[in-house]
Design a protein around this motif. Sequence first.
Motif, PDB file in Angstrom:
ATOM      1  N   GLU A  86      -1.898 -35.614  17.996  1.00 38.54           N
ATOM      2  CA  GLU A  86      -1.371 -35.311  19.329  1.00 38.54           C
ATOM      3  C   GLU A  86      -0.057 -34.513  19.202  1.00 38.54           C
ATOM      4  O   GLU A  86       0.182 -33.550  19.933  1.00 38.54           O
ATOM      5  CB  GLU A  86      -1.146 -36.629  20.094  1.00 38.54           C
ATOM      6  CG  GLU A  86      -0.859 -36.481  21.570  1.00 38.54           C
ATOM      7  CD  GLU A  86      -1.830 -35.549  22.297  1.00 38.54           C
ATOM      8  OE1 GLU A  86      -1.333 -34.760  23.116  1.00 38.54           O
ATOM      9  OE2 GLU A  86      -3.055 -35.597  22.036  1.00 38.54           O
ATOM     10  N   TYR A  87       0.770 -34.910  18.255  1.00 35.48           N
ATOM     11  CA  TYR A  87       2.033 -34.213  17.977  1.00 35.48           C
ATOM     12  C   TYR A  87       1.758 -32.737  17.679  1.00 35.48           C
ATOM     13  O   TYR A  87       2.376 -31.837  18.258  1.00 35.48           O
ATOM     14  CB  TYR A  87       2.683 -34.911  16.790  1.00 35.48           C
ATOM     15  CG  TYR A  87       3.939 -34.299  16.239  1.00 35.48           C
ATOM     16  CD1 TYR A  87       5.081 -34.185  17.017  1.00 35.48           C
ATOM     17  CD2 TYR A  87       3.992 -33.880  14.902  1.00 35.48           C
ATOM     18  CE1 TYR A  87       6.256 -33.658  16.480  1.00 35.48           C
ATOM     19  CE2 TYR A  87       5.158 -33.357  14.360  1.00 35.48           C
ATOM     20  CZ  TYR A  87       6.284 -33.251  15.152  1.00 35.48           C
ATOM     21  OH  TYR A  87       7.444 -32.739  14.617  1.00 35.48           O
ATOM     22  N   TYR A  88       0.784 -32.489  16.779  1.00 40.20           N
ATOM     23  CA  TYR A  88       0.471 -31.105  16.422  1.00 40.20           C
ATOM     24  C   TYR A  88      -0.141 -30.368  17.610  1.00 40.20           C
ATOM     25  O   TYR A  88       0.143 -29.190  17.819  1.00 40.20           O
ATOM     26  CB  TYR A  88      -0.482 -31.060  15.225  1.00 40.20           C
ATOM     27  CG  TYR A  88       0.194 -31.391  13.906  1.00 40.20           C
ATOM     28  CD1 TYR A  88       1.406 -30.804  13.556  1.00 40.20           C
ATOM     29  CD2 TYR A  88      -0.383 -32.279  13.001  1.00 40.20           C
ATOM     30  CE1 TYR A  88       2.024 -31.094  12.352  1.00 40.20           C
ATOM     31  CE2 TYR A  88       0.229 -32.572  11.794  1.00 40.20           C
ATOM     32  CZ  TYR A  88       1.428 -31.974  11.477  1.00 40.20           C
ATOM     33  OH  TYR A  88       2.038 -32.261  10.283  1.00 40.20           O
ATOM     34  N   TYR A  97       2.921 -30.934   2.839  1.00 35.68           N
ATOM     35  CA  TYR A  97       4.102 -31.754   2.563  1.00 35.68           C
ATOM     36  C   TYR A  97       5.168 -31.626   3.650  1.00 35.68           C
ATOM     37  O   TYR A  97       6.361 -31.488   3.341  1.00 35.68           O
ATOM     38  CB  TYR A  97       4.697 -31.403   1.192  1.00 35.68           C
ATOM     39  CG  TYR A  97       3.899 -31.939   0.008  1.00 35.68           C
ATOM     40  CD1 TYR A  97       3.743 -33.313  -0.163  1.00 35.68           C
ATOM     41  CD2 TYR A  97       3.334 -31.091  -0.945  1.00 35.68           C
ATOM     42  CE1 TYR A  97       3.038 -33.817  -1.249  1.00 35.68           C
ATOM     43  CE2 TYR A  97       2.622 -31.586  -2.031  1.00 35.68           C
ATOM     44  CZ  TYR A  97       2.480 -32.945  -2.175  1.00 35.68           C
ATOM     45  OH  TYR A  97       1.795 -33.448  -3.258  1.00 35.68           O
ATOM     46  N   LEU A  98       4.740 -31.644   4.908  1.00 37.39           N
ATOM     47  CA  LEU A  98       5.723 -31.714   5.997  1.00 37.39           C
ATOM     48  C   LEU A  98       6.253 -33.150   6.030  1.00 37.39           C
ATOM     49  O   LEU A  98       5.475 -34.099   6.184  1.00 37.39           O
ATOM     50  CB  LEU A  98       5.078 -31.370   7.338  1.00 37.39           C
ATOM     51  CG  LEU A  98       6.044 -31.464   8.525  1.00 37.39           C
ATOM     52  CD1 LEU A  98       7.006 -30.285   8.537  1.00 37.39           C
ATOM     53  CD2 LEU A  98       5.302 -31.541   9.842  1.00 37.39           C
ATOM     54  N   ALA A  99       7.537 -33.304   5.852  1.00 37.81           N
ATOM     55  CA  ALA A  99       8.112 -34.655   5.794  1.00 37.81           C
ATOM     56  C   ALA A  99       9.524 -34.670   6.354  1.00 37.81           C
ATOM     57  O   ALA A  99      10.309 -33.757   6.106  1.00 37.81           O
ATOM     58  CB  ALA A  99       8.134 -35.147   4.339  1.00 37.81           C
ATOM     59  N   VAL A 100       9.804 -35.715   7.102  1.00 37.67           N
ATOM     60  CA  VAL A 100      11.173 -36.003   7.548  1.00 37.67           C
ATOM     61  C   VAL A 100      11.429 -37.456   7.143  1.00 37.67           C
ATOM     62  O   VAL A 100      10.598 -38.336   7.415  1.00 37.67           O
ATOM     63  CB  VAL A 100      11.322 -35.831   9.076  1.00 37.67           C
ATOM     64  CG1 VAL A 100      12.677 -36.336   9.562  1.00 37.67           C
ATOM     65  CG2 VAL A 100      11.130 -34.362   9.470  1.00 37.67           C
ATOM     66  N   ALA A 101      12.536 -37.704   6.468  1.00 41.32           N
ATOM     67  CA  ALA A 101      12.837 -39.064   5.991  1.00 41.32           C
ATOM     68  C   ALA A 101      12.789 -40.042   7.162  1.00 41.32           C
ATOM     69  O   ALA A 101      13.248 -39.717   8.264  1.00 41.32           O
ATOM     70  CB  ALA A 101      14.208 -39.093   5.337  1.00 41.32           C
ATOM     71  N   GLN A 143      13.530 -39.581  11.479  1.00 45.87           N
ATOM     72  CA  GLN A 143      12.364 -39.189  12.287  1.00 45.87           C
ATOM     73  C   GLN A 143      12.626 -39.390  13.784  1.00 45.87           C
ATOM     74  O   GLN A 143      13.488 -40.176  14.176  1.00 45.87           O
ATOM     75  CB  GLN A 143      11.127 -39.994  11.864  1.00 45.87           C
ATOM     76  CG  GLN A 143      10.613 -39.569  10.500  1.00 45.87           C
ATOM     77  CD  GLN A 143       9.419 -40.374  10.018  1.00 45.87           C
ATOM     78  OE1 GLN A 143       8.875 -41.197  10.750  1.00 45.87           O
ATOM     79  NE2 GLN A 143       9.011 -40.153   8.786  1.00 45.87           N
ATOM     80  N   GLY A 144      11.859 -38.689  14.600  1.00 42.89           N
ATOM     81  CA  GLY A 144      11.928 -38.864  16.041  1.00 42.89           C
ATOM     82  C   GLY A 144      13.118 -38.191  16.692  1.00 42.89           C
ATOM     83  O   GLY A 144      13.473 -38.501  17.829  1.00 42.89           O
ATOM     84  N   ARG A 145      13.769 -37.256  15.988  1.00 44.21           N
ATOM     85  CA  ARG A 145      14.934 -36.557  16.560  1.00 44.21           C
ATOM     86  C   ARG A 145      14.709 -35.052  16.659  1.00 44.21           C
ATOM     87  O   ARG A 145      15.660 -34.286  16.820  1.00 44.21           O
ATOM     88  CB  ARG A 145      16.172 -36.799  15.703  1.00 44.21           C
ATOM     89  CG  ARG A 145      16.489 -38.261  15.528  1.00 44.21           C
ATOM     90  CD  ARG A 145      17.670 -38.408  14.593  1.00 44.21           C
ATOM     91  NE  ARG A 145      17.747 -39.776  14.106  1.00 44.21           N
ATOM     92  CZ  ARG A 145      18.874 -40.363  13.782  1.00 44.21           C
ATOM     93  NH1 ARG A 145      20.022 -39.730  13.912  1.00 44.21           N
ATOM     94  NH2 ARG A 145      18.866 -41.591  13.323  1.00 44.21           N
ATOM     95  N   GLY A 146      13.459 -34.647  16.491  1.00 43.07           N
ATOM     96  CA  GLY A 146      13.154 -33.216  16.654  1.00 43.07           C
ATOM     97  C   GLY A 146      13.233 -32.403  15.371  1.00 43.07           C
ATOM     98  O   GLY A 146      12.993 -31.198  15.384  1.00 43.07           O
ATOM     99  N   TYR A 147      13.561 -33.054  14.236  1.00 48.77           N
ATOM    100  CA  TYR A 147      13.687 -32.270  13.003  1.00 48.77           C
ATOM    101  C   TYR A 147      12.328 -31.756  12.508  1.00 48.77           C
ATOM    102  O   TYR A 147      12.236 -30.659  11.963  1.00 48.77           O
ATOM    103  CB  TYR A 147      14.379 -33.081  11.901  1.00 48.77           C
ATOM    104  CG  TYR A 147      15.813 -33.405  12.223  1.00 48.77           C
ATOM    105  CD1 TYR A 147      16.708 -32.380  12.549  1.00 48.77           C
ATOM    106  CD2 TYR A 147      16.279 -34.718  12.209  1.00 48.77           C
ATOM    107  CE1 TYR A 147      18.032 -32.672  12.856  1.00 48.77           C
ATOM    108  CE2 TYR A 147      17.601 -35.005  12.512  1.00 48.77           C
ATOM    109  CZ  TYR A 147      18.470 -33.986  12.834  1.00 48.77           C
ATOM    110  OH  TYR A 147      19.782 -34.274  13.145  1.00 48.77           O
ATOM    111  N   GLY A 148      11.292 -32.558  12.704  1.00 48.99           N
ATOM    112  CA  GLY A 148       9.953 -32.119  12.304  1.00 48.99           C
ATOM    113  C   GLY A 148       9.552 -30.856  13.056  1.00 48.99           C
ATOM    114  O   GLY A 148       9.096 -29.870  12.469  1.00 48.99           O
ATOM    115  N   ARG A 149       9.766 -30.893  14.355  1.00 46.85           N
ATOM    116  CA  ARG A 149       9.456 -29.737  15.193  1.00 46.85           C
ATOM    117  C   ARG A 149      10.275 -28.507  14.733  1.00 46.85           C
ATOM    118  O   ARG A 149       9.748 -27.403  14.626  1.00 46.85           O
ATOM    119  CB  ARG A 149       9.781 -30.072  16.648  1.00 46.85           C
ATOM    120  CG  ARG A 149       9.687 -28.917  17.616  1.00 46.85           C
ATOM    121  CD  ARG A 149      10.150 -29.362  18.983  1.00 46.85           C
ATOM    122  NE  ARG A 149       9.243 -30.343  19.541  1.00 46.85           N
ATOM    123  CZ  ARG A 149       8.310 -30.054  20.454  1.00 46.85           C
ATOM    124  NH1 ARG A 149       8.188 -28.835  20.894  1.00 46.85           N
ATOM    125  NH2 ARG A 149       7.528 -30.993  20.914  1.00 46.85           N
TER     126      ARG A 149
END
Length: 139
Positions: free
Chosen positions: A116-118, A71-75, A79-85
Motif C-alpha cells: 500500500e505504501y508503494y 535494499y531500501l531500508a530506514v533504521a 521509521q515513519g518520519r518520511g525518510y523512506g519516501r
Amino acid sequence: MQLRPYRNGDEEAVISLWQQCALTRPWNDPHRDIARKCAEDPTLFLVGTIDEQLMASAMAGYDGHRGWLHYLAVAPEWQGRGYGRELIVAVERLLIERGCPRLMMMVRPGQPRLLEYYRELGYDAGDFTTLGKRLIADE
Ligand SMILES: CC(C)(COP(=O)(O)OP(=O)(O)OC[C@H]1O[C@@H](n2cnc3c(N)ncnc32)[C@H](O)[C@@H]1OP(=O)(O)O)[C@@H](O)C(=O)NCCC(=O)NCCS
C-alpha cells in the motif's frame, strides 16, 4: 537526513542496518552483494545519515531499460518520519536524470502495508510475473 553515495567504510553499518530491517537472507551474503554492486556501478547506491550516523540505504541501478531498487531500508528508530519516501524520491530523480523510464522493485510476500505504501508512491504491480535464475551458486 543527508544522502550521499555509499563509501567503503560504510560496509559494517550498512549490513547492520539491513539486519535490523530484516532484509538479509541466508542465500544473499550482504558482503558479497555490496562487493558486486561496488564492482559494477555503485553510483546509485545511496546511504542516509543523521548526525553522521548511517540510518538508511537504497541500492539502485539502471540497466539501460529499467531501473531497479533493492535494499531500501530506514533504521527502525527513524521509521515513519518520511525518510523512506525521501529516499525513493531521490532515487527516482537520479534515474530520471539518466533517462530511465521505469523503476522496478521486488517486494517479498505477506506485506500488504508495504504494498500500500508503494502504491501511494505511484508504484503498481504491472501485468507480469518476475522470474529469476541463479547464475552463480554462492557458497
Ligand atoms: C519500508 C521503509 C523503508 C519505509 O521507510 P519509512 O521511513 O518508515 O517510510 P515513510 O516514513 O516514508 O512512510 C511510513 C509509511 O510506510 C509504511 N511502512 C513503513 N514501514 C513499513 C513496513 N515495515 N511494512 C509495511 N509498511 C510500512 C506505513 O504505511 C507508513 O505509513 P504511516 O506512517 O502513514 O502509517 C522502512 O519501513 C523499512 O526499512 N522497512 C524494513 C525494510 C523493508 O521492508 N524494506 C522494503 C523492501 S521492498
